[in-house]
Design an enzyme around this catalytic site. Structure first.
Site, PDB file in Angstrom:
ATOM      1  N   ASP A  11     121.099   9.921  76.999  1.00 57.53           N
ATOM      2  CA  ASP A  11     121.477   8.509  76.917  1.00 57.53           C
ATOM      3  C   ASP A  11     120.240   7.769  76.408  1.00 57.53           C
ATOM      4  O   ASP A  11     119.338   7.463  77.177  1.00 57.53           O
ATOM      5  CB  ASP A  11     121.892   7.984  78.292  1.00 57.53           C
ATOM      6  N   GLU A  71     124.603   9.994  73.259  1.00 54.72           N
ATOM      7  CA  GLU A  71     125.486   8.826  73.216  1.00 54.72           C
ATOM      8  C   GLU A  71     125.177   8.005  71.976  1.00 54.72           C
ATOM      9  O   GLU A  71     124.018   7.796  71.629  1.00 54.72           O
ATOM     10  CB  GLU A  71     125.307   7.976  74.474  1.00 54.72           C
ATOM     11  N   ASP A 143     120.367   5.814  84.419  1.00 54.85           N
ATOM     12  CA  ASP A 143     120.168   6.405  83.091  1.00 54.85           C
ATOM     13  C   ASP A 143     120.286   7.929  83.128  1.00 54.85           C
ATOM     14  O   ASP A 143     120.823   8.536  82.200  1.00 54.85           O
ATOM     15  CB  ASP A 143     118.815   5.976  82.517  1.00 54.85           C
TER      16      ASP A 143
END
Length: 178
Positions: A11, A71, A143
């Protein structure tokens, strides 16, 4: 007995990049590691990019994933933030491909849909489902949980029942294979 596949989910972020590593064996998913790569907030962008590249390289060297998933960037209201996020994502992609890892990309909507079941899920819902799906005893940082969710999305889309039912990789649009 099916082989184990190790997946690294990323991410990306210019301040905090979350990562999660899972092992997939058949339909089972196992937690391996997760964490956050924090960049110095006052450092020049080039130095922050270097931190992301170096730390992802270290994660790859230590855990030896066979596949990676990242992502995708969403367009933010603030163009400068979107640009910085895109540069952090580019750093993550560069680090992964420099280690010859195959990389898949997923939107935040796809990740939330795969893990929670609805694309508009809150971060807390993603964290909760990551804990449930991997049988974790505690809740990872947001996260890191997002990194694990990206890895789980890749596993579910490419190693789960959906992949077995659709070996050609066709997409379903409006109820039909495309």
């Amino acid at each position: 007995m099916s082989a184990t596949v190790r997946i690294l989910g990323i991410d990306p972020g210019s301040r905090v990049t979350g990562f999660g590593i899972i092992d997939v064996r058949g339909r089972d998913h196992f937690y391996v590691a997760s964490g956050c790569i924090k960049t110095p907030p006052d450092a020049p962008l080039a130095d922050r990019i270097a931190v992301i590249v170096r730390h992802i390289g270290e994660v790859v060297a230590v855990y030896k994933p066979q596949q990676a998933a990242v992502e995708q960037v969403f367009v933010n209201v603030n163009p400068a933030s979107t640009l910085m996020l895109g540069q952090a994502r580019g750093a993550a992609l560069a680090a992964l491909v420099s280690h010859k890892l195959p990389v898949s990309e997923y939107t935040a909507l796809q990740v939330k849909q795969a893990v929670v079941g609805k694309g508009k899920a809150a971060k807390e819902q993603v964290q909760h489902m990551v804990v449930q799906m991997l049988g974790l005893s505690g809740t990872p940082q947001a996260d890191a949980a997002d990194g694990l969710a990206v890895a789980l999305t890749h596993a579910l889309r490419n190693h789960g029942l959906a992949a077995k039912l659709n070996p050609s990789g066709m997409q379903v649009k409006r109820g039909r294979f495309q």
